[in-house]
Motif scaffolding. Structure first.
Motif, PDB file in Angstrom:
ATOM      1  N   TYR A   1     -15.877  19.186 -83.229  1.00  0.00           N
ATOM      2  CA  TYR A   1     -16.459  19.950 -82.119  1.00  0.00           C
ATOM      3  C   TYR A   1     -17.430  19.079 -81.348  1.00  0.00           C
ATOM      4  O   TYR A   1     -17.969  18.104 -81.876  1.00  0.00           O
ATOM      5  CB  TYR A   1     -17.122  21.244 -82.602  1.00  0.00           C
TER       6      TYR A   1
ATOM      7  N   GLY B   1     -20.624  20.076 -78.421  1.00  0.00           N
ATOM      8  CA  GLY B   1     -21.274  21.191 -77.740  1.00  0.00           C
ATOM      9  C   GLY B   1     -21.989  20.764 -76.471  1.00  0.00           C
ATOM     10  O   GLY B   1     -22.445  19.628 -76.343  1.00  0.00           O
ATOM     11  N   PHE B   2     -22.065  21.703 -75.531  1.00  0.00           N
ATOM     12  CA  PHE B   2     -22.724  21.422 -74.241  1.00  0.00           C
ATOM     13  C   PHE B   2     -23.678  22.535 -73.874  1.00  0.00           C
ATOM     14  O   PHE B   2     -23.332  23.718 -74.010  1.00  0.00           O
ATOM     15  CB  PHE B   2     -21.675  21.323 -73.113  1.00  0.00           C
ATOM     16  N   GLU B   3     -24.827  22.135 -73.394  1.00  0.00           N
ATOM     17  CA  GLU B   3     -25.697  23.127 -72.771  1.00  0.00           C
ATOM     18  C   GLU B   3     -25.099  23.457 -71.411  1.00  0.00           C
ATOM     19  O   GLU B   3     -24.474  22.613 -70.770  1.00  0.00           O
ATOM     20  CB  GLU B   3     -27.102  22.544 -72.580  1.00  0.00           C
TER      21      GLU B   3
ATOM     22  N   PHE C   1     -17.745  23.569 -77.609  1.00  0.00           N
ATOM     23  CA  PHE C   1     -18.682  24.658 -77.854  1.00  0.00           C
ATOM     24  C   PHE C   1     -19.588  24.820 -76.639  1.00  0.00           C
ATOM     25  O   PHE C   1     -20.303  23.894 -76.258  1.00  0.00           O
ATOM     26  CB  PHE C   1     -19.495  24.303 -79.102  1.00  0.00           C
TER      27      PHE C   1
ATOM     28  N   ALA D   1     -22.690  26.143 -75.365  1.00  0.00           N
ATOM     29  CA  ALA D   1     -23.901  26.576 -76.068  1.00  0.00           C
ATOM     30  C   ALA D   1     -24.783  27.442 -75.173  1.00  0.00           C
ATOM     31  O   ALA D   1     -25.841  27.023 -74.709  1.00  0.00           O
ATOM     32  CB  ALA D   1     -24.655  25.339 -76.578  1.00  0.00           C
TER      33      ALA D   1
ATOM     34  N   HIS E   1     -28.321  28.195 -76.724  1.00  0.00           N
ATOM     35  CA  HIS E   1     -29.195  27.005 -76.683  1.00  0.00           C
ATOM     36  C   HIS E   1     -29.712  26.773 -75.269  1.00  0.00           C
ATOM     37  O   HIS E   1     -30.863  26.391 -75.079  1.00  0.00           O
ATOM     38  CB  HIS E   1     -28.449  25.765 -77.184  1.00  0.00           C
TER      39      HIS E   1
ATOM     40  N   ILE F   1     -33.432  15.840 -78.803  1.00  0.00           N
ATOM     41  CA  ILE F   1     -32.032  16.178 -78.493  1.00  0.00           C
ATOM     42  C   ILE F   1     -31.935  17.297 -77.467  1.00  0.00           C
ATOM     43  O   ILE F   1     -30.902  17.536 -76.884  1.00  0.00           O
ATOM     44  CB  ILE F   1     -31.177  16.535 -79.737  1.00  0.00           C
TER      45      ILE F   1
ATOM     46  N   TYR G   1     -33.958  25.683 -82.076  1.00  0.00           N
ATOM     47  CA  TYR G   1     -32.776  25.096 -81.442  1.00  0.00           C
ATOM     48  C   TYR G   1     -32.022  24.149 -82.398  1.00  0.00           C
ATOM     49  O   TYR G   1     -30.804  24.257 -82.574  1.00  0.00           O
ATOM     50  CB  TYR G   1     -33.239  24.348 -80.186  1.00  0.00           C
TER      51      TYR G   1
ATOM     52  N   GLN H   1     -28.352  24.402 -83.989  1.00  0.00           N
ATOM     53  CA  GLN H   1     -27.270  23.435 -83.709  1.00  0.00           C
ATOM     54  C   GLN H   1     -26.621  22.969 -85.018  1.00  0.00           C
ATOM     55  O   GLN H   1     -25.399  22.838 -85.099  1.00  0.00           O
ATOM     56  CB  GLN H   1     -27.809  22.241 -82.897  1.00  0.00           C
TER      57      GLN H   1
ATOM     58  N   ASP I   1     -24.495  25.710 -86.385  1.00  0.00           N
ATOM     59  CA  ASP I   1     -23.222  25.854 -85.646  1.00  0.00           C
ATOM     60  C   ASP I   1     -22.120  25.069 -86.339  1.00  0.00           C
ATOM     61  O   ASP I   1     -20.980  25.534 -86.464  1.00  0.00           O
ATOM     62  CB  ASP I   1     -23.356  25.305 -84.204  1.00  0.00           C
TER      63      ASP I   1
ATOM     64  N   GLN J   1     -27.735  12.775 -79.586  1.00  0.00           N
ATOM     65  CA  GLN J   1     -27.590  13.965 -80.436  1.00  0.00           C
ATOM     66  C   GLN J   1     -27.671  13.634 -81.926  1.00  0.00           C
ATOM     67  O   GLN J   1     -27.545  14.515 -82.774  1.00  0.00           O
ATOM     68  CB  GLN J   1     -26.246  14.660 -80.139  1.00  0.00           C
TER      69      GLN J   1
HETATM   70  N1  LIG Z   1     -27.858  19.720 -77.885  1.00  0.00           N
HETATM   71  C1  LIG Z   1     -26.708  19.644 -77.032  1.00  0.00           C
HETATM   72  C2  LIG Z   1     -26.069  20.978 -76.835  1.00  0.00           C
HETATM   73  C3  LIG Z   1     -25.537  21.595 -78.098  1.00  0.00           C
HETATM   74  C4  LIG Z   1     -26.015  22.803 -78.547  1.00  0.00           C
HETATM   75  C5  LIG Z   1     -25.514  23.399 -79.705  1.00  0.00           C
HETATM   76  C6  LIG Z   1     -24.529  22.730 -80.416  1.00  0.00           C
HETATM   77  O1  LIG Z   1     -24.034  23.295 -81.579  1.00  0.00           O
HETATM   78  C7  LIG Z   1     -24.043  21.504 -79.979  1.00  0.00           C
HETATM   79  C8  LIG Z   1     -24.555  20.949 -78.821  1.00  0.00           C
HETATM   80  C9  LIG Z   1     -27.159  19.081 -75.648  1.00  0.00           C
HETATM   81  O2  LIG Z   1     -28.192  18.577 -75.489  1.00  0.00           O
HETATM   82  O3  LIG Z   1     -26.459  19.202 -74.680  1.00  0.00           O
END
Ligand SMILES: N[C@@H](Cc1ccc(O)cc1)C(=O)O
Ligand SMILES: Nc1ncnc2c1ncn2[C@@H]1O[C@H](COP(=O)(O)OP(=O)(O)OP(=O)(O)O)[C@@H](O)[C@H]1O
Length: 378
Positions: free
Chosen positions: A40, A42-44, A74, A76, A79, A157, A173, A177, A180, A195
């Motif tokens: 996976y 993930g993206f804000e 994912f 997010a 987040h 991060i 946060y 993460q 997740d 990250q």
């Molecule tokens: N921390 C990641 C976003 C993210 C959030 C939750 C996750 O499980 C994974 C990634 C970012 O800065 O963009």
């Protein structure tokens, strides 16, 4: 279904733009146990997708798809809400996640050579609703194994500094993460080098709390176009100090909150040219040169035909079969920065054509307009 041998899978995972795989040995062990490989990233949800978040991240998704790894993206939303993105409005964040963001990452994956229909998109809030109290339990499990000072150090991060005034939710946060990862049984979490603090916690708590150790994959961060001479000197001086080097690079990465440092995937040809022309690109310097990095990581990555660079002053043409040839010639100052910039901009514009089609003409148009109207980059 993984029918390929472990070494083929490991080399796909290690292929550039991978910066590190923690660790190749653990990936081998994981493959040998026969468990399905679940990736996976993930993206804000905020701002526009750029070459770093879109193409570089998706190149790894494409590499993993090519060896049969199950890939997931994912979105997010929680987040982003915690981190006060898009005005801190959860309903806007959710809408942009399923609209602009999904479309932008789908087209980026396509450009990177992957198949968007073979990747699963998961919205954070939907996962949390589905898992209910089990997700909360996972967040608590991670939190019980992690100290407060560790969590404070890892807020970088979120794009926040340790010294910043943080809400308590922002401290949640990172444990979220990490939770997740285990809540989706992910064993290959991917992210840019910025990250890694979350992933290192996941590796440390994984075995004891969730019964397995994930293998983290970190891709290279594309530097921002507007790097300064001072940034460059600091980077060169920090080469032997891994942690300092990582922090410096995370601060000068191509970033959506600094639009001049970034090429957005929907940028017009003129916009791309304008941004690249004003990019930092010292003559003869091949290390930490953002324009050469674009040539190496994006243009030459899957290229089959040679690249031609024309000297605009003399009309002389030079062709390069691969990146090393270009790098050598640039080092010897046989290629002028302006000519390099012109070619890189043209090639990027060609590569990004499907994204422009989606967002300027196609189904993504209204998504882009909506995000523009929000006028919020963070
Ligand atoms: N921390 C990641 C976003 C993210 C959030 C939750 C996750 O499980 C994974 C990634 C970012 O800065 O963009
Ligand atoms: N310049 C970059 N090169 C490669 N990957 C990147 C780059 N910037 C971000 N990423 C990766 O994309 C994912 C999402 O990052 P994020 O949303 O923080 O991007 P960003 O554009 O830098 O945002 P912000 O400006 O809000 O910090 C993360 O895995 C991150 O490591």
């Amino acid at each position: 279904m993984l029918s390929l041998d472990p070494e083929t899978i490991i080399s796909a995972a290690l292929r550039e733009p991978t910066e590190e795989l923690l660790t190749p040995d653990n990936l081998r062990k994981l493959i040998e146990t026969g468990v399905p490989l679940n990736h996976y990233i993930g993206f804000e949800i905020s701002g526009f997708v750029h070459l770093g978040t879109g193409l570089i991240s998706m190149q790894k998704v494409a590499d993993l798809q090519s060896v049969g790894v199950k890939t997931r993206i994912f979105l997010a939303d929680y987040h982003s809400w915690i981190n006060k993105k898009l005005g801190g409005d959860l309903s806007v964040i959710r809408r942009v996640a399923g609209g602009y963001f999904k479309e932008a990452l789908r087209v980026s994956l396509k450009i990177a050579g992957g198949d968007p229909d073979k990747t699963e998109f998961i919205l954070g809030s939907e996962l949390y609703e589905k898992l209910g109290v089990d997700y909360f339990t996972n967040v608590l499990r991670v939190s019980m194994e992690t100290t407060l000072s560790r969590i404070r150090r890892s807020v970088t991060i979120l794009g926040r500094s340790e010294s910043e005034a943080l809400s308590f939710a922002q401290l949640l946060y990172v444990p979220m993460q990490v939770a997740d990862i285990f809540s989706m049984n992910v064993n290959i979490p991917q992210g840019g080098m910025d990250q890694r603090k979350a992933h290192v916690i996941a590796i440390e708590v994984g075995e004891k709390v969730f019964g397995y150790k994930p293998v983290a994959l970190h891709h290279k961060l594309l530097p921002g176009l507007q790097m300064t001479k001072e940034d460059w000197e600091k980077l060169s001086a920090a080469k032997s100090n891994a942690e300092e080097f990582r922090d410096l690079l995370a601060n000068i990465k191509m970033s959506k909150s600094k639009p001049e440092t970034a090429i957005f995937i929907h940028d017009s040809e003129e916009e791309i040219k304008r941004k690249i022309r004003s990019a930092f690109c010292p003559p003869g310097e091949t290390e930490f040169n953002p324009v050469l990095e674009l040539a190496r990581l994006i243009i030459f990555r899957d290229r089959r035909e040679p690249l031609e660079i024309v000297n605009k002053k003399t009309g002389e043409k030079k062709t390069f079969e691969n990146y090393s040839q270009l790098e050598e010639a640039y080092k010897r100052k046989e290629v002028h920065p302006l000519d390099l910039k012109e070619t890189v901009a043209e090639e990027l514009a060609k590569l990004l054509k499907p994204a422009r089609k989606t967002f300027l003409e196609g189904p993504g148009r209204s998504f882009l307009e909506e995000l523009r109207e929000l006028k919020i980059t963070r």
